[in-house]
Design a protein around this motif. Structure first.
Motif, mmCIF file in Angstrom:
data_model
loop_
_atom_site.group_PDB
_atom_site.id
_atom_site.type_symbol
_atom_site.label_atom_id
_atom_site.label_comp_id
_atom_site.label_asym_id
_atom_site.label_seq_id
_atom_site.Cartn_x
_atom_site.Cartn_y
_atom_site.Cartn_z
ATOM 1 N N THR A 7 0.822 -1.217 0.000
ATOM 2 C CA THR A 7 0.000 0.000 0.000
ATOM 3 C C THR A 7 0.850 1.258 0.000
ATOM 4 O O THR A 7 0.507 2.259 -0.636
ATOM 5 C CB THR A 7 -0.928 -0.007 1.228
ATOM 6 O OG1 THR A 7 -1.673 -1.238 1.262
ATOM 7 C CG2 THR A 7 -1.913 1.153 1.170
ATOM 8 N N SER A 65 -3.846 -2.560 -0.054
ATOM 9 C CA SER A 65 -5.136 -1.869 -0.129
ATOM 10 C C SER A 65 -5.157 -1.000 -1.377
ATOM 11 O O SER A 65 -4.174 -0.320 -1.694
ATOM 12 C CB SER A 65 -5.345 -0.989 1.114
ATOM 13 O OG SER A 65 -6.459 -0.121 0.919
ATOM 14 N N GLU A 67 -7.096 1.562 -1.713
ATOM 15 C CA GLU A 67 -7.654 2.865 -1.352
ATOM 16 C C GLU A 67 -6.861 4.034 -1.941
ATOM 17 O O GLU A 67 -7.466 5.032 -2.372
ATOM 18 C CB GLU A 67 -7.774 2.998 0.156
ATOM 19 C CG GLU A 67 -8.478 4.274 0.603
ATOM 20 C CD GLU A 67 -9.820 4.500 -0.080
ATOM 21 O OE1 GLU A 67 -10.106 5.663 -0.431
ATOM 22 O OE2 GLU A 67 -10.578 3.528 -0.276
ATOM 23 N N TYR A 70 -8.160 4.463 -5.350
ATOM 24 C CA TYR A 70 -9.518 5.004 -5.358
ATOM 25 C C TYR A 70 -9.518 6.492 -4.999
ATOM 26 O O TYR A 70 -10.363 7.247 -5.503
ATOM 27 C CB TYR A 70 -10.397 4.209 -4.393
ATOM 28 C CG TYR A 70 -10.583 2.769 -4.812
ATOM 29 C CD1 TYR A 70 -10.610 2.414 -6.161
ATOM 30 C CD2 TYR A 70 -10.708 1.743 -3.874
ATOM 31 C CE1 TYR A 70 -10.755 1.101 -6.551
ATOM 32 C CE2 TYR A 70 -10.876 0.432 -4.261
ATOM 33 C CZ TYR A 70 -10.888 0.111 -5.602
ATOM 34 O OH TYR A 70 -11.052 -1.201 -5.994
ATOM 35 N N LYS A 71 -8.579 6.909 -4.172
ATOM 36 C CA LYS A 71 -8.439 8.340 -3.871
ATOM 37 C C LYS A 71 -8.060 9.097 -5.143
ATOM 38 O O LYS A 71 -8.585 10.190 -5.415
ATOM 39 C CB LYS A 71 -7.388 8.542 -2.786
ATOM 40 C CG LYS A 71 -7.193 10.007 -2.401
ATOM 41 C CD LYS A 71 -6.124 10.147 -1.319
ATOM 42 C CE LYS A 71 -5.899 11.618 -0.966
ATOM 43 N NZ LYS A 71 -4.825 11.763 0.070
ATOM 44 N N ARG A 74 -10.991 9.543 -7.403
ATOM 45 C CA ARG A 74 -11.918 10.593 -6.973
ATOM 46 C C ARG A 74 -11.358 11.998 -7.211
ATOM 47 O O ARG A 74 -12.085 12.974 -7.085
ATOM 48 C CB ARG A 74 -12.248 10.412 -5.488
ATOM 49 C CG ARG A 74 -12.952 9.091 -5.153
ATOM 50 C CD ARG A 74 -13.324 9.041 -3.675
ATOM 51 N NE ARG A 74 -13.839 7.724 -3.306
ATOM 52 C CZ ARG A 74 -13.112 6.798 -2.664
ATOM 53 N NH1 ARG A 74 -11.849 7.064 -2.324
ATOM 54 N NH2 ARG A 74 -13.638 5.623 -2.354
ATOM 55 N N ASP A 95 -16.221 -3.455 -6.269
ATOM 56 C CA ASP A 95 -15.296 -3.521 -5.135
ATOM 57 C C ASP A 95 -15.459 -2.354 -4.175
ATOM 58 O O ASP A 95 -15.432 -2.531 -2.948
ATOM 59 C CB ASP A 95 -13.847 -3.551 -5.641
ATOM 60 C CG ASP A 95 -12.849 -3.694 -4.512
ATOM 61 O OD1 ASP A 95 -12.959 -4.673 -3.753
ATOM 62 O OD2 ASP A 95 -11.970 -2.827 -4.374
ATOM 63 N N ALA A 96 -15.636 -1.128 -4.728
ATOM 64 C CA ALA A 96 -15.616 0.046 -3.848
ATOM 65 C C ALA A 96 -16.684 1.080 -4.172
ATOM 66 O O ALA A 96 -16.664 2.169 -3.597
ATOM 67 C CB ALA A 96 -14.239 0.711 -3.923
#
Length: 386
Positions: A7, A65, A67, A70-71, A74, A95-96
């Motif tokens: 990560t 991860s 994330e 995904y950040k 966005r 998934d998210a």
């Protein structure tokens, strides 16, 4: 080539990518044995003309991860570039519940830039990047580790060439004023409704020869059971039973496992146990369905009176307009929609949005007798009549 397996490294890459105007993205996945796609690899590249700014992210690594990715998805200051993004987007949404924003799909952009319908990545690499592309690793098992050098080279090429393709198409869209056309198509790709499969609506995808309400009620119950069973166990719906078996079951209306044993198209493992019980319960629910709750097929086109001469003229107009615009005719309107327009339908996609600009407005004028078509050599011209 750099592989990311933790990560911390993914976060560092995504923080650096956030400083650029765009990042290219692709995935490798498997779906032959599952209902949902199994994500096996993510490829990312920042702007540049070397492989130094591209990475392979291994989502199968322990403790990784997604994330940070995904950040980045966005972050609206960075364009996320995909080719033929639909299946990739489904993976991230499942998934998210996240969609990359803003999104640019080079397949969609290429279609409105005159490269034809559903143009492949290899074609764009050859025509825009002027480079060969080795596709021999395309159908390998991406879940096996370690990945081979050939697999990694193939995967990385899916995002490194994509940079030049994106820059070329984005410039062409800007020059032609067609960026909005692409955005209209992207809105469909980034709609949750595109990826959410409601079990009670699954029957609409099953092809049947009859539209009898009672029969369709049984089809609906069987399709809903199959969808729920497949989703809960993450197996392909055809592993439960195939469409032809579903139609046979709806026709024969079995009442017992003995009846299921005489079903010709049903898989052996579906004739007993949980699947058999689910089938019998679904059939019974369909048989007992109240008339007012039975599904109704779409009969909106059954009684249409198609004017064949007008339909032929619309085909000629469509060919002329799409050749002039450099857009694939099937992207604007399939033959069934042309027949619908000729019969008086006005809620078809060809009559709205950017398709209306290319074809729909003149199609309506033709239907209303406000224009005629004239041929001069190989060209078709529009002649105003009002």
């Amino acid at each position: 080539m750099k592989r990311i397996t933790n990560t911390q490294d993914l976060a560092a890459f995504c923080e650096e990518a956030a400083r650029h105007a765009y990042v290219t993205v692709d995935t490798e996945f498997l779906r032959e044995r599952t209902y949902y796609s199994k994500l096996c690899l993510i490829q990312l590249a920042m702007p540049g003309d070397t492989n130094d700014t591209a990475v392979l992210v291994d989502p199968l690594s322990d403790g990784l991860s997604l994330e940070p990715l995904y950040k980045l998805f966005r972050d609206t200051s960075v364009v996320k570039v995909f080719h033929a993004a639909r299946q990739d987007l489904e993976i991230f949404f499942v998934d998210a519940q996240v969609f990359p924003e803003p999104l640019f799909d080079t397949q969609v952009a290429a279609m409105v830039c005159g490269f034809g319908e559903q143009v492949g990545y290899e074609t764009l690499v050859r025509r825009i990047a002027k480079a060969p592309l080795d596709k021999t690793s395309r159908f390998t098992d991406w879940s096996r580790r370690p990945l081979t050098e050939a697999q990694m080279t193939y995967a990385l090429a899916d995002v490194t060439h994509l940079r030049m393709i994106y820059e070329h198409l984005a410039q062409k869209l800007e020059e032609t004023g067609r960026s909005r056309w692409v955005q209209e198509e992207i809105e469909v790709l980034t709609s949750p409704e595109t990826y959410i499969v409601e079990p009670r609506e699954a029957w609409k995808r099953v092809k049947t020869r009859t539209n009898a309400p009672k029969f369709l009620a049984i089809v609906r119950e069987l399709a809903a059971f199959r969808e729920i069973y497949a989703q809960e166990r993450n197996i392909p719906r055809n592993r439960v039973f195939k469409d032809d078996a579903l139609v046979e079951l709806a026709s024969n209306k079995p009442k017992s496992e003995e009846d299921l044993g005489r079903t010709r198209l049903l898989l052996r493992e579906a004739r007993r146990g949980e699947i058999a019980a689910g089938i019998l319960k679904a059939v019974a629910a369909g048989v007992d369905c109240a008339p007012k709750e039975m599904p109704e097929p779409d009969r909106s086109r059954e009684k249409l009176q198609v004017n064949p001469a007008l339909a032929d003229l619309l085909r000629v107009l469509l060919k002329a307009k799409t050749e002039s615009a450099g857009v694939a005719a099937k992207l604007i309107a399939p033959a069934s929609d042309l027949d619908g327009i000729a019969a008086g339908l006005r809620d078809v996609p060809a009559l709205s949005g950017w398709r209306r600009e290319v074809f729909g407005a003149d199609a309506l004028r033709l239907c209303e007798g406000k224009i005629a078509l004239a041929a001069k050599g190989s060209d078709v011209r529009i002649v105003p009549l009002d």
